[in-house]
Scaffold this motif. Sequence first.
Motif, PDB file in Angstrom:
ATOM      1  N   UNK A  92       1.152  -1.489  -0.109  1.00 35.49           N
ATOM      2  CA  UNK A  92      -0.433  -0.221  -0.016  1.00 35.49           C
ATOM      3  C   UNK A  92       0.952   1.414   0.148  1.00 35.49           C
ATOM      4  N   UNK A  93       0.812   2.104  -0.862  1.00 34.15           N
ATOM      5  CA  UNK A  93       1.814   3.244  -1.041  1.00 34.15           C
ATOM      6  C   UNK A  93       0.321   3.925  -1.494  1.00 34.15           C
ATOM      7  N   UNK A  94       0.440   4.910  -0.198  1.00 31.81           N
ATOM      8  CA  UNK A  94      -0.302   6.306   0.738  1.00 31.81           C
ATOM      9  C   UNK A  94       0.077   7.572   0.624  1.00 31.81           C
ATOM     10  N   UNK A  95      -0.528   8.631  -0.469  1.00 37.86           N
ATOM     11  CA  UNK A  95       0.090   9.515  -0.023  1.00 37.86           C
ATOM     12  C   UNK A  95      -0.758  10.549   1.377  1.00 37.86           C
ATOM     13  N   UNK A  96       0.379  10.909   2.564  1.00 42.14           N
ATOM     14  CA  UNK A  96       0.028  11.347   3.930  1.00 42.14           C
ATOM     15  C   UNK A  96      -0.882   9.979   4.551  1.00 42.14           C
ATOM     16  N   UNK A  97      -0.576  10.418   5.767  1.00 44.86           N
ATOM     17  CA  UNK A  97      -1.139   9.394   6.235  1.00 44.86           C
ATOM     18  C   UNK A  97      -1.406  10.463   7.328  1.00 44.86           C
ATOM     19  N   UNK A  98      -1.484   9.620   9.045  1.00 38.86           N
ATOM     20  CA  UNK A  98      -0.769  10.088  10.162  1.00 38.86           C
ATOM     21  C   UNK A  98       0.026  11.073  10.531  1.00 38.86           C
ATOM     22  N   UNK A  99       0.771  11.118   9.964  1.00 40.38           N
ATOM     23  CA  UNK A  99       1.891  12.246   9.854  1.00 40.38           C
ATOM     24  C   UNK A  99       0.990  13.111   9.705  1.00 40.38           C
ATOM     25  N   UNK A 100       1.067  12.614   8.977  1.00 42.46           N
ATOM     26  CA  UNK A 100       0.418  14.505   8.026  1.00 42.46           C
ATOM     27  C   UNK A 100      -0.276  15.683   8.719  1.00 42.46           C
ATOM     28  N   UNK A 101      -1.525  14.570  10.204  1.00 43.29           N
ATOM     29  CA  UNK A 101      -2.351  15.053  11.316  1.00 43.29           C
ATOM     30  C   UNK A 101      -1.113  15.240  12.378  1.00 43.29           C
ATOM     31  N   UNK A 102       0.052  14.540  13.095  1.00 44.82           N
ATOM     32  CA  UNK A 102       0.745  15.139  13.441  1.00 44.82           C
ATOM     33  C   UNK A 102       1.467  16.085  13.217  1.00 44.82           C
ATOM     34  N   UNK A 103       1.755  16.412  11.770  1.00 39.75           N
ATOM     35  CA  UNK A 103       2.565  18.093  11.919  1.00 39.75           C
ATOM     36  C   UNK A 103       1.863  19.047  10.879  1.00 39.75           C
ATOM     37  N   UNK A 104       0.257  18.985  10.412  1.00 36.95           N
ATOM     38  CA  UNK A 104      -0.755  20.163  10.273  1.00 36.95           C
ATOM     39  C   UNK A 104      -1.648  20.357  11.280  1.00 36.95           C
ATOM     40  N   UNK A 105      -2.151  19.481  11.835  1.00 37.34           N
ATOM     41  CA  UNK A 105      -3.184  19.589  13.273  1.00 37.34           C
ATOM     42  C   UNK A 105      -2.225  20.568  14.241  1.00 37.34           C
ATOM     43  N   UNK A 106      -1.315  19.052  14.170  1.00 39.69           N
ATOM     44  CA  UNK A 106      -0.528  19.097  15.864  1.00 39.69           C
ATOM     45  C   UNK A 106       0.510  20.685  15.595  1.00 39.69           C
ATOM     46  N   UNK A 107       2.030  20.121  14.776  1.00 32.12           N
ATOM     47  CA  UNK A 107       2.962  21.381  14.532  1.00 32.12           C
ATOM     48  C   UNK A 107       2.184  22.718  14.237  1.00 32.12           C
ATOM     49  N   UNK A 108       1.367  22.639  13.040  1.00 33.35           N
ATOM     50  CA  UNK A 108       0.696  23.848  12.514  1.00 33.35           C
ATOM     51  C   UNK A 108      -0.980  24.486  13.755  1.00 33.35           C
ATOM     52  N   UNK A 109      -1.535  23.976  13.866  1.00 33.95           N
ATOM     53  CA  UNK A 109      -2.766  24.319  14.526  1.00 33.95           C
ATOM     54  C   UNK A 109      -2.465  24.381  15.923  1.00 33.95           C
ATOM     55  N   UNK A 110      -1.449  23.744  16.843  1.00 32.31           N
ATOM     56  CA  UNK A 110      -1.190  23.583  17.989  1.00 32.31           C
ATOM     57  C   UNK A 110      -2.518  22.737  18.233  1.00 32.31           C
ATOM     58  N   UNK A 111      -2.692  21.820  17.992  1.00 27.20           N
ATOM     59  CA  UNK A 111      -3.843  20.826  18.508  1.00 27.20           C
ATOM     60  C   UNK A 111      -2.776  19.561  19.443  1.00 27.20           C
ATOM     61  N   UNK A 112      -2.902  19.539  20.776  1.00 29.06           N
ATOM     62  CA  UNK A 112      -2.480  18.994  21.760  1.00 29.06           C
ATOM     63  C   UNK A 112      -1.972  17.283  20.799  1.00 29.06           C
ATOM     64  N   UNK A 113      -1.051  16.722  21.413  1.00 34.22           N
ATOM     65  CA  UNK A 113      -0.083  15.894  21.225  1.00 34.22           C
ATOM     66  C   UNK A 113      -1.340  14.191  21.726  1.00 34.22           C
ATOM     67  N   UNK A 114      -1.262  14.489  22.990  1.00 32.52           N
ATOM     68  CA  UNK A 114      -2.220  13.480  23.356  1.00 32.52           C
ATOM     69  C   UNK A 114      -3.096  13.251  22.775  1.00 32.52           C
ATOM     70  N   UNK A 115      -4.248  13.704  22.138  1.00 35.09           N
ATOM     71  CA  UNK A 115      -5.255  13.975  21.764  1.00 35.09           C
ATOM     72  C   UNK A 115      -4.835  13.008  20.608  1.00 35.09           C
ATOM     73  N   UNK A 116      -3.992  13.797  19.350  1.00 39.71           N
ATOM     74  CA  UNK A 116      -3.544  13.000  17.997  1.00 39.71           C
ATOM     75  C   UNK A 116      -3.056  11.886  18.731  1.00 39.71           C
TER      76      UNK A 116
END
Length: 207
Positions: A92-116
Amino acid sequence: MTARFITLEGIEGAGKSTLAKFVLAYLAQRQIPGRLTREPGGTPLAERIRQLVLERGAERLSPVTETLLMFAARDLHLEHVIRPALARGEWVVCDRFTDATRAYQGSGRGVDSDLIESLAAAVHGGLAPDCTLLLDLPVNVGLARVRGRAAGNSDRFEAETQAFFEKVRAGYLELARREPGRFHVIDAAAPLDAVEGRVERILEDLE
Ligand code: Z5A
């Protein structure tokens, strides 16, 4: 041969979609069954969630709502596409996965990493990518590549500032620093044939 789960990550314009097709062609050449997919999306319902998170509507999506929608789409995607494909022996070759949530919503938007991480634990069910290709390049280079395409019709992410993408890029590099066994950081500002050569060597090691 064991099926592999490969993810492609990076900021906008890094070349993920271009490289994803290259990986599929590499697999086809070796008669390895491959499945190309993307996030958010990959199933009919998850593609509808993709539309919701990308479109610029009148109603504001909070960073937490955005995160929940990403994981709702991911849960559908894992259940209906990713796990069945891996079980059939497909890579399976997947264009984006959970690291995108960590980077965009976590680092980018400041969502708590414990929630993610708690959502990731609930949704992944123990599955993690075998290999993550992080296409890294200066933000201005990535944005310049896609600027013409967006022309007046940008989605919610394409409309973000350079400062936002700097945070996302730094977030990705930090993830790669923490998991050097899974991540391969690739200089995506290099000419395409050099990028493809690097990816080919990584794939050879995975076989
Ligand atoms: N998102 C999120 O926030 N949280 C999540 O959990 C997930 C996603 C899963 C949609 O993603 C948005 O969802 C995304 C993050 C968010 N928004 N942003 N940013 P997407 O993956 O569908 O959208 P994208 O990142 O905007 O894709 P993109 O702009 O198409 O980028 P790309 O796929 O990395 O690039 P590309 O289309 O392969 O290449 C862009 C251009 O550069 C193209 O003309 C290529 O020919 C050219 N290119 C590629 N490589 C090279 C090299 N090496 N040299 C020169 N030119 C090149």
